[in-house]
Design a protein around this motif. Structure first.
Motif, PDB file in Angstrom:
ATOM      1  N   TRP A  80      -7.361  12.511  90.855  1.00  0.00           N
ATOM      2  CA  TRP A  80      -8.242  12.677  92.014  1.00  0.00           C
ATOM      3  C   TRP A  80      -7.556  12.417  93.354  1.00  0.00           C
ATOM      4  CZ3 TRP A  80     -11.680   9.088  88.743  1.00  0.00           C
ATOM      5  CH2 TRP A  80     -12.433   9.844  87.844  1.00  0.00           C
ATOM      6  N   ALA A  84      -7.081  14.885  96.520  1.00  0.00           N
ATOM      7  CA  ALA A  84      -7.942  14.599  97.675  1.00  0.00           C
ATOM      8  C   ALA A  84      -7.113  14.434  98.944  1.00  0.00           C
ATOM      9  CB  ALA A  84      -8.764  13.344  97.412  1.00  0.00           C
ATOM     10  N   ARG A  88      -8.425  17.007 101.361  1.00  0.00           N
ATOM     11  CA  ARG A  88      -9.434  16.224 102.086  1.00  0.00           C
ATOM     12  C   ARG A  88     -10.797  16.334 101.414  1.00  0.00           C
ATOM     13  NH1 ARG A  88      -5.817  13.618 105.110  1.00  0.00           N
ATOM     14  NH2 ARG A  88      -7.481  12.921 106.488  1.00  0.00           N
ATOM     15  N   ASP A  89     -10.790  16.510 100.099  1.00  0.00           N
ATOM     16  CA  ASP A  89     -12.029  16.575  99.320  1.00  0.00           C
ATOM     17  C   ASP A  89     -12.595  15.161  99.209  1.00  0.00           C
ATOM     18  OD1 ASP A  89     -14.039  16.753  97.436  1.00  0.00           O
ATOM     19  OD2 ASP A  89     -12.959  18.173  96.161  1.00  0.00           O
ATOM     20  N   GLN A  90     -13.740  14.929  99.832  1.00  0.00           N
ATOM     21  CA  GLN A  90     -14.298  13.579  99.879  1.00  0.00           C
ATOM     22  C   GLN A  90     -14.926  13.152  98.552  1.00  0.00           C
ATOM     23  OE1 GLN A  90     -13.947  11.340 102.680  1.00  0.00           O
ATOM     24  NE2 GLN A  90     -12.394  12.958 102.731  1.00  0.00           N
ATOM     25  N   ARG A  91     -15.335  14.084  97.729  1.00  0.00           N
ATOM     26  CA  ARG A  91     -15.877  13.711  96.418  1.00  0.00           C
ATOM     27  C   ARG A  91     -14.778  13.158  95.533  1.00  0.00           C
ATOM     28  NH1 ARG A  91     -19.507  18.446  93.994  1.00  0.00           N
ATOM     29  NH2 ARG A  91     -19.807  16.784  92.447  1.00  0.00           N
ATOM     30  N   ARG A  92     -13.649  13.838  95.497  1.00  0.00           N
ATOM     31  CA  ARG A  92     -12.520  13.303  94.724  1.00  0.00           C
ATOM     32  C   ARG A  92     -12.030  11.989  95.322  1.00  0.00           C
ATOM     33  NH1 ARG A  92     -10.946  18.971  94.394  1.00  0.00           N
ATOM     34  NH2 ARG A  92     -10.894  19.645  92.206  1.00  0.00           N
ATOM     35  N   ALA A  93     -12.003  11.934  96.654  1.00  0.00           N
ATOM     36  CA  ALA A  93     -11.536  10.710  97.297  1.00  0.00           C
ATOM     37  C   ALA A  93     -12.432   9.526  96.938  1.00  0.00           C
ATOM     38  CB  ALA A  93     -11.493  10.914  98.814  1.00  0.00           C
ATOM     39  N   LEU A 128      -7.562   8.502 102.877  1.00  0.00           N
ATOM     40  CA  LEU A 128      -8.377   9.420 102.108  1.00  0.00           C
ATOM     41  C   LEU A 128      -9.794   9.598 102.626  1.00  0.00           C
ATOM     42  CD1 LEU A 128      -7.326   8.328  98.506  1.00  0.00           C
ATOM     43  CD2 LEU A 128      -6.591  10.370  99.729  1.00  0.00           C
TER      44      LEU A 128
END
Length: 429
Positions: A80, A84, A88-93, A128
């Motif tokens: 993840w 991320a 910049r994927d905040q769900r993975r972050a 992140l």
């Protein structure tokens, strides 16, 4: 727009400005490459922490528990966190941050020097999470979890918890302040890279627009050149060929031969004009001669082709410096083309019995006077629809390009009067 967007979205464009050089410097190391150093740094900190714990006397059970926690952290980062950081994927972050906080707390609870992990953990929170308030909440959560983990090393009693809390409070405050500074700097860097990227894109669009305008302008210029030279020459060839055919039908061999000689000379002149256009040279009539001489040849040729006498008056301009009337080759070309177009209109529309071409100066010779060209005829004049035709429209564009003026009006005694006024310092046509 994020740093990842700014780094990966930059496009190439011709360099040549300070902004281009700055953009090249800012985006020469794209965000994806920078994240690689974050990857390496995180792995190194985890490995160094594991080595320090092994050398620090942590017993086997606690050591393996800490190793398991750190292994889970590395696995979560691979699944993840690393992605991320790049997207910049905040769900993975968020998913990775939960594992990061839990893994860090578990490792620290085992004792030894596991607190080294905080260097990487606090930093990754700010790297992140967006917006910064999420990183603040996560930093507090990490600090609280770490406080309880430190207390757990000593059996989780109240004195130990109260002793660890102030120290962790300082760590949280330092992390938040440093993180806010880092986030502000990153946002400014992102904005700067975005603006420079937009500038590059605008420059590319402007260059494309200028190129398209240049292509259009060049096509129009070539169209005017062809209209003023080749098209008129071919019209003359057709006219003279028809006259020669009519003379042959009447048995006038001598008259037909004269017309054919004119056809031959006109065709040769057209060939020379075509070669000059291809080679992008000055118009053939002005190569090695003055404007006055070129106008004289033009008048003689018109008379020979049509039988209409042309009176040429170039008094006072034949001695211009450099052999030109205006002192500028481009302006001389404009005057010559204007005379050609005016005579072509006389041929097609006027039905005139006489034509006058007059080239004069305005003002004193010592003051670099402007030049005025007048072409008048005694014919019926131009039909109204021809005022805005291709020939006169092109003539107006040429004259305007060198800062001159064009007037087309009825003559004082009938017919048509074409007047072109060109400044002696005319620009490029």
């Amino acid at each position: 727009m994020t740093t990842a967007d700014a780094g990966s979205g930059s496009s190439s464009a011709p360099a040549g400005t300070g902004a281009d050089d700055e953009l090249t410097r800012v985006t020469s190391d794209p965000w994806e490459r920078q994240v690689v150093w974050w990857d390496v740094g995180f792995v190194l900190i985890v490995l160094l922490t594991a080595t320090a714990m092994a050398l620090g006397g942590v017993d086997g059970g606690r050591l393996w528990t800490a190793y398991a926690a750190m292994a889970v952290m590395l696995l979560a980062y691979a699944v993840w966190g690393a992605r991320a950081a790049r997207t910049r994927d905040q769900r993975r972050a968020a998913a990775y941050v939960v594992v990061l906080i839990a893994g860090t707390a578990v490792a620290i609870a085992q004792g030894g020097l596991a607190t080294f992990l905080l260097f990487a953990s606090f930093t990754q929170l700010w790297m992140l999470l967006e917006p910064p308030r999420r990183a603040v909440v996560a930093s507090v959560a990490l600090g609280v979890a770490t406080t309880f983990a430190i207390a757990a090393q000593q059996g989780f009693d109240l004195p130990t918890l109260l002793e660890a809390a102030p120290q962790m409070g300082v760590a949280i405050a330092f992390s938040v302040l440093l993180g806010l500074w880092f986030a502000t700097t990153m946002r400014r860097s992102d904005e700067r890279a975005r603006l420079l990227h937009e500038l590059r894109r605008a420059q590319a669009e402007l260059a494309e627009s200028h190129h398209a305008a240049g292509v259009t302008s060049e096509r129009e210029r070539i169209a005017r050149e062809i209209h003023d030279t080749l098209a008129q020459g071919f019209t003359s060839v057709v006219t003279q060929a028809q006259a020669a055919t009519a003379a042959l039908d009447r048995g006038e061999q001598g008259r037909a031969r004269e017309r054919l000689l004119v056809v031959e000379q006109t065709a040769r002149d057209n060939l020379a004009e075509a070669r000059a256009l291809v080679a992008a040279f000055a118009p053939v009539p002005l190569q090695g001669s003055t404007l006055a001489e070129a106008l004289r040849r033009l008048a003689e040729r018109f008379t020979a082709e049509t039988g209409t006498p042309v009176m040429l008056d170039v008094a006072g301009v034949t001695g211009a410096v450099g052999g030109g009337a205006t002192g500028h080759a481009a302006a001389d070309v404009v005057l010559l083309r204007a005379a050609q177009e005016a005579l072509a209109n006389v041929r097609r529309h006027a039905g005139a019995h006489a034509v006058t071409i007059r080239l004069t100066r305005d003002g004193d010779d010592g003051d670099a006077p402007d030049v005025r060209l007048e072409v008048t005829d005694d014919g019926r004049g131009l039909p109204p629809g021809q005022v805005d035709g291709l020939g006169l429209a092109g003539m107006r564009e040429r004259v305007s390009a060198v800062g001159g003026t064009l007037a087309v009006e009825p003559g004082a005694e009938g017919g048509t009067r074409v007047e072109v006024h060109v400044p002696s310092s005319g620009g490029a046509a």
